[in-house]
Design an enzyme around this catalytic site. Structure first.
Site, PDB file in Angstrom:
ATOM      1  N   PHE A 286       0.827  -1.213   0.000  1.00  0.00           N
ATOM      2  CA  PHE A 286       0.000   0.000   0.000  1.00  0.00           C
ATOM      3  C   PHE A 286       0.868   1.273   0.000  1.00  0.00           C
ATOM      4  O   PHE A 286       0.838   2.057  -0.959  1.00  0.00           O
ATOM      5  CB  PHE A 286      -0.944  -0.070   1.205  1.00  0.00           C
ATOM      6  CG  PHE A 286      -1.623   1.212   1.529  1.00  0.00           C
ATOM      7  CD1 PHE A 286      -2.234   1.966   0.540  1.00  0.00           C
ATOM      8  CD2 PHE A 286      -1.648   1.678   2.841  1.00  0.00           C
ATOM      9  CE1 PHE A 286      -2.858   3.165   0.844  1.00  0.00           C
ATOM     10  CE2 PHE A 286      -2.272   2.867   3.151  1.00  0.00           C
ATOM     11  CZ  PHE A 286      -2.877   3.615   2.154  1.00  0.00           C
ATOM     12  N   ILE A 287       1.659   1.477   1.030  1.00  0.00           N
ATOM     13  CA  ILE A 287       2.496   2.684   1.056  1.00  0.00           C
ATOM     14  C   ILE A 287       3.599   2.564   0.009  1.00  0.00           C
ATOM     15  O   ILE A 287       3.945   3.535  -0.670  1.00  0.00           O
ATOM     16  CB  ILE A 287       3.111   2.930   2.456  1.00  0.00           C
ATOM     17  CG1 ILE A 287       2.009   3.030   3.511  1.00  0.00           C
ATOM     18  CG2 ILE A 287       3.942   4.217   2.447  1.00  0.00           C
ATOM     19  CD1 ILE A 287       2.529   3.244   4.927  1.00  0.00           C
TER      20      ILE A 287
ATOM     21  N   ASP B  21       9.354  -7.395  -4.470  1.00  0.00           N
ATOM     22  CA  ASP B  21       8.211  -7.745  -3.626  1.00  0.00           C
ATOM     23  C   ASP B  21       7.892  -9.214  -3.869  1.00  0.00           C
ATOM     24  O   ASP B  21       7.994  -9.681  -5.005  1.00  0.00           O
ATOM     25  CB  ASP B  21       6.998  -6.861  -3.975  1.00  0.00           C
ATOM     26  CG  ASP B  21       5.967  -6.824  -2.860  1.00  0.00           C
ATOM     27  OD1 ASP B  21       5.428  -7.886  -2.514  1.00  0.00           O
ATOM     28  OD2 ASP B  21       5.692  -5.722  -2.338  1.00  0.00           O
TER      29      ASP B  21
ATOM     30  N   LEU C  82      10.179  -1.248   2.745  1.00  0.00           N
ATOM     31  CA  LEU C  82       8.806  -1.209   3.286  1.00  0.00           C
ATOM     32  C   LEU C  82       8.178  -2.597   3.333  1.00  0.00           C
ATOM     33  O   LEU C  82       6.974  -2.709   3.576  1.00  0.00           O
ATOM     34  CB  LEU C  82       7.904  -0.313   2.436  1.00  0.00           C
ATOM     35  CG  LEU C  82       8.238   1.169   2.355  1.00  0.00           C
ATOM     36  CD1 LEU C  82       9.165   1.448   1.182  1.00  0.00           C
ATOM     37  CD2 LEU C  82       7.003   2.025   2.240  1.00  0.00           C
TER      38      LEU C  82
ATOM     39  N   TYR D 281       4.613  -7.721  16.330  1.00  0.00           N
ATOM     40  CA  TYR D 281       4.870  -6.894  15.150  1.00  0.00           C
ATOM     41  C   TYR D 281       5.639  -5.629  15.530  1.00  0.00           C
ATOM     42  O   TYR D 281       6.678  -5.319  14.946  1.00  0.00           O
ATOM     43  CB  TYR D 281       3.533  -6.525  14.489  1.00  0.00           C
ATOM     44  CG  TYR D 281       3.651  -5.440  13.446  1.00  0.00           C
ATOM     45  CD1 TYR D 281       4.193  -5.723  12.194  1.00  0.00           C
ATOM     46  CD2 TYR D 281       3.217  -4.143  13.705  1.00  0.00           C
ATOM     47  CE1 TYR D 281       4.302  -4.727  11.233  1.00  0.00           C
ATOM     48  CE2 TYR D 281       3.323  -3.153  12.752  1.00  0.00           C
ATOM     49  CZ  TYR D 281       3.866  -3.445  11.519  1.00  0.00           C
ATOM     50  OH  TYR D 281       3.974  -2.461  10.581  1.00  0.00           O
TER      51      TYR D 281
ATOM     52  N   LYS E 178       9.450  -4.773  14.474  1.00  0.00           N
ATOM     53  CA  LYS E 178       9.770  -3.542  13.730  1.00  0.00           C
ATOM     54  C   LYS E 178      10.780  -2.702  14.522  1.00  0.00           C
ATOM     55  O   LYS E 178      11.666  -2.072  13.947  1.00  0.00           O
ATOM     56  CB  LYS E 178       8.508  -2.723  13.440  1.00  0.00           C
ATOM     57  CG  LYS E 178       7.524  -3.361  12.490  1.00  0.00           C
ATOM     58  CD  LYS E 178       8.026  -3.506  11.056  1.00  0.00           C
ATOM     59  CE  LYS E 178       7.987  -2.209  10.263  1.00  0.00           C
ATOM     60  NZ  LYS E 178       8.282  -2.456   8.826  1.00  0.00           N
TER      61      LYS E 178
ATOM     62  N   VAL F 127      -8.892   0.602   9.287  1.00  0.00           N
ATOM     63  CA  VAL F 127     -10.235   0.983   9.715  1.00  0.00           C
ATOM     64  C   VAL F 127     -10.948   1.852   8.667  1.00  0.00           C
ATOM     65  O   VAL F 127     -12.145   1.646   8.421  1.00  0.00           O
ATOM     66  CB  VAL F 127     -10.171   1.634  11.119  1.00  0.00           C
ATOM     67  CG1 VAL F 127      -9.328   2.894  11.130  1.00  0.00           C
ATOM     68  CG2 VAL F 127     -11.543   1.908  11.666  1.00  0.00           C
TER      69      VAL F 127
ATOM     70  N   PHE G  78     -14.147  -1.796  17.398  1.00  0.00           N
ATOM     71  CA  PHE G  78     -13.622  -2.683  18.446  1.00  0.00           C
ATOM     72  C   PHE G  78     -13.305  -1.818  19.661  1.00  0.00           C
ATOM     73  O   PHE G  78     -12.575  -0.840  19.562  1.00  0.00           O
ATOM     74  CB  PHE G  78     -12.369  -3.409  17.958  1.00  0.00           C
ATOM     75  CG  PHE G  78     -12.664  -4.340  16.812  1.00  0.00           C
ATOM     76  CD1 PHE G  78     -13.185  -5.607  17.058  1.00  0.00           C
ATOM     77  CD2 PHE G  78     -12.465  -3.944  15.502  1.00  0.00           C
ATOM     78  CE1 PHE G  78     -13.492  -6.469  16.009  1.00  0.00           C
ATOM     79  CE2 PHE G  78     -12.774  -4.805  14.446  1.00  0.00           C
ATOM     80  CZ  PHE G  78     -13.288  -6.064  14.704  1.00  0.00           C
TER      81      PHE G  78
HETATM   82  N1  GDD Z   1      10.231  -9.087  -1.166  1.00  0.00           N
HETATM   83  C1  GDD Z   1       9.455  -9.332  -0.102  1.00  0.00           C
HETATM   84  N2  GDD Z   1       8.315  -8.609   0.071  1.00  0.00           N
HETATM   85  C2  GDD Z   1       7.561  -8.872   1.150  1.00  0.00           C
HETATM   86  C3  GDD Z   1       7.914  -9.860   2.100  1.00  0.00           C
HETATM   87  N3  GDD Z   1       6.953  -9.870   3.061  1.00  0.00           N
HETATM   88  C4  GDD Z   1       6.050  -8.939   2.719  1.00  0.00           C
HETATM   89  N4  GDD Z   1       6.395  -8.334   1.565  1.00  0.00           N
HETATM   90  C5  GDD Z   1       5.693  -7.277   0.851  1.00  0.00           C
HETATM   91  O1  GDD Z   1       5.783  -6.085   1.614  1.00  0.00           O
HETATM   92  C6  GDD Z   1       4.683  -5.233   1.273  1.00  0.00           C
HETATM   93  C7  GDD Z   1       4.132  -4.609   2.557  1.00  0.00           C
HETATM   94  O2  GDD Z   1       3.110  -3.762   2.202  1.00  0.00           O
HETATM   95  P1  GDD Z   1       1.739  -3.624   2.968  1.00  0.00           P
HETATM   96  O3  GDD Z   1       1.364  -4.912   3.625  1.00  0.00           O
HETATM   97  O4  GDD Z   1       0.799  -2.979   2.003  1.00  0.00           O
HETATM   98  O5  GDD Z   1       2.125  -2.610   4.133  1.00  0.00           O
HETATM   99  P2  GDD Z   1       1.590  -1.112   4.324  1.00  0.00           P
HETATM  100  O6  GDD Z   1       0.117  -1.134   4.548  1.00  0.00           O
HETATM  101  O7  GDD Z   1       2.124  -0.256   3.249  1.00  0.00           O
HETATM  102  O8  GDD Z   1       2.250  -0.773   5.733  1.00  0.00           O
HETATM  103  C8  GDD Z   1       3.347   0.009   5.933  1.00  0.00           C
HETATM  104  O9  GDD Z   1       2.985   1.141   6.671  1.00  0.00           O
HETATM  105  C9  GDD Z   1       2.552   0.941   7.991  1.00  0.00           C
HETATM  106  C10 GDD Z   1       2.223   2.268   8.657  1.00  0.00           C
HETATM  107  O10 GDD Z   1       1.003   2.796   8.214  1.00  0.00           O
HETATM  108  C11 GDD Z   1       3.629   0.232   8.753  1.00  0.00           C
HETATM  109  O11 GDD Z   1       3.095  -0.107  10.010  1.00  0.00           O
HETATM  110  C12 GDD Z   1       4.078  -1.040   8.060  1.00  0.00           C
HETATM  111  O12 GDD Z   1       5.219  -1.563   8.737  1.00  0.00           O
HETATM  112  C13 GDD Z   1       4.413  -0.784   6.637  1.00  0.00           C
HETATM  113  O13 GDD Z   1       5.664  -0.135   6.490  1.00  0.00           O
HETATM  114  C14 GDD Z   1       3.664  -6.111   0.545  1.00  0.00           C
HETATM  115  O14 GDD Z   1       3.613  -5.736  -0.815  1.00  0.00           O
HETATM  116  C15 GDD Z   1       4.197  -7.531   0.720  1.00  0.00           C
HETATM  117  O15 GDD Z   1       3.879  -8.350  -0.383  1.00  0.00           O
HETATM  118  C16 GDD Z   1       9.109 -10.604   1.889  1.00  0.00           C
HETATM  119  O16 GDD Z   1       9.505 -11.487   2.661  1.00  0.00           O
HETATM  120  N5  GDD Z   1       9.844 -10.285   0.775  1.00  0.00           N
END
Ligand code: GDD
Length: 331
Positions: free
Chosen positions: A15-16, A34, A76, A143, A147, A187, A204
């Site tokens: 997402f981000i 990814d 990310l 988590y 992190k 949410v 919740f």
């Molecule tokens: N290459 C690789 N990619 C991975 C792995 N595990 C997960 N990913 C990829 O890492 C990406 C994580 O993205 P999201 O799950 O969409 O996270 P987000 O909603 O953008 O969350 C981010 O922001 C939050 C704060 O609002 C943070 O809390 C979170 O840590 C993260 O940085 C996904 O595309 C997922 O497929 C891995 O082992 N290897």
């Protein structure tokens, strides 16, 4: 060490990550690594100048090949809170050990800058507000702990090896391509999907818990700035809107924006690990990154609804994808 100047976004289909990729791609080519475990290829489909590599960051050969020639690495890739509750050891493996492995490769390759995108979840619940970067870190979940370990390694690679690293702590991001389903489901998108199906928002706990919601393009701009701002190296920096809102107030805003102010929330028991209060002090981001949020919550929710309209979202299907909090990987 010659570099192509191409940035690498690990987790760029998320997402981000995908918002960051769009931002960076407006300036030049971008590489993405990814494994699509929770991310979606369609999040970056059609974005010009993106080279997509599918593979796990836990595979050193894959990660090294993707990082070779990259000037800046934005990390990310993550598995989130619900995953950590169901599978804490695997969560640590990706979030903590995975980060350490990438740092080690960055040291070997002489990466010019490594930006670790952490999370406001490292703080636990607010003890004082607004929360600046010196606020105690007492994460509630594995988590948040994993992190925080990733952050500690990132800082240690700066102090021990002189790797130019930056840690960014985004507060709750929302906007186009946000997840309404599964583990990362947040949410705001969940309230929208329910409202569009004529269903009341589910809250919740008592709904008096607060969050600091940040529009994803604002978050992405802050992260991108961390890749170049000279003063950012060695720092840990919040990227949050600096506005606090209760989940009750949020439910009202979303149902009103969706044209269903009649939908009164339904209350459910607290979820394990949920924090009570999060509210960012982003003064350091303003100083060091020249960053300020630009999109208000009202405007951001309107943009998210417009984005759904432009996508022709199938609301009934979106609702059935909402597995709520029973985490399972896709595919
Ligand atoms: N290459 C690789 N990619 C991975 C792995 N595990 C997960 N990913 C990829 O890492 C990406 C994580 O993205 P999201 O799950 O969409 O996270 P987000 O909603 O953008 O969350 C981010 O922001 C939050 C704060 O609002 C943070 O809390 C979170 O840590 C993260 O940085 C996904 O595309 C997922 O497929 C891995 O082992 N290897």
């Amino acid at each position: 060490m010659s570099t192509t100047g191409t940035p690498l976004v690990v987790g760029g289909a998320g997402f981000i990550g995908s918002a960051l990729v769009r931002h960076l791609a407006a300036q030049g080519p971008v590489r993405v690594l990814d494994d699509l475990s929770t991310g979606r290829a369609e999040n970056i489909d059609g974005v010009d100048g993106v080279e997509f590599v599918r593979g796990s960051l836990l595979d050193d050969d894959v990660a090294r090949a993707a990082m070779r020639g990259a000037s800046t690495v934005f990390h990310l890739a993550t598995l989130g809170v619900r995953h950590s509750i169901h599978d804490p050891v695997a969560n640590h493996e990706v979030n903590a050990t995975g980060t350490l492995r990438l740092l080690e490769i960055a040291r070997e390759l002489g990466t010019e800058r490594f930006v670790y995108v952490s999370t406001s979840e490292v703080y636990g619940t607010a003890e004082t507000v607004p929360m600046d970067e010196d606020h105690p870190t007492r994460p509630h979940t594995v988590y948040g702990g994993a992190k925080l370990a990733g952050e500690a390694y990132t800082r240690a690679y700066h102090t021990t090896y002189g790797l130019p690293t930056v840690v960014i702590r985004p507060f709750n991001a929302y906007g186009p391509r946000s997840h309404h389903e599964g583990d990362s489901g947040e949410v705001i998108p969940k309230f929208i999907v329910r409202a569009r199906n004529g269903l009341a928002p589910l809250i919740f706990g008592d709904g008096r818990q607060t969050r600091d919601f940040t529009y994803v393009d604002d978050s992405a701009r802050g992260i991108a700035a961390a890749g170049s701002a000279p003063e950012a190296v060695g720092r840990t920096i919040n990227v949050g809107s600096g506005r606090e809102i209760t989940v009750r107030e949020l439910a009202e805003l979303v149902t009103a924006a969706a044209g269903r102010p009649d939908l009164a929330p339904e209350y459910h028991p607290d979820r394990p690990g949920d924090v009570r209060r999060l509210f960012s002090d982003s003064a350091l981001a303003a100083d060091v990154l020249g960053w300020k949020p630009e999109v208000s919550l009202r405007e951001g929710i309107a943009r998210l609804l417009e984005w759904h309209d432009s996508q022709g979202t199938d609301w009934a299907a979106a609702l059935s994808e909402d597995v709520s909090y029973n985490w399972k990987p896709r595919g």
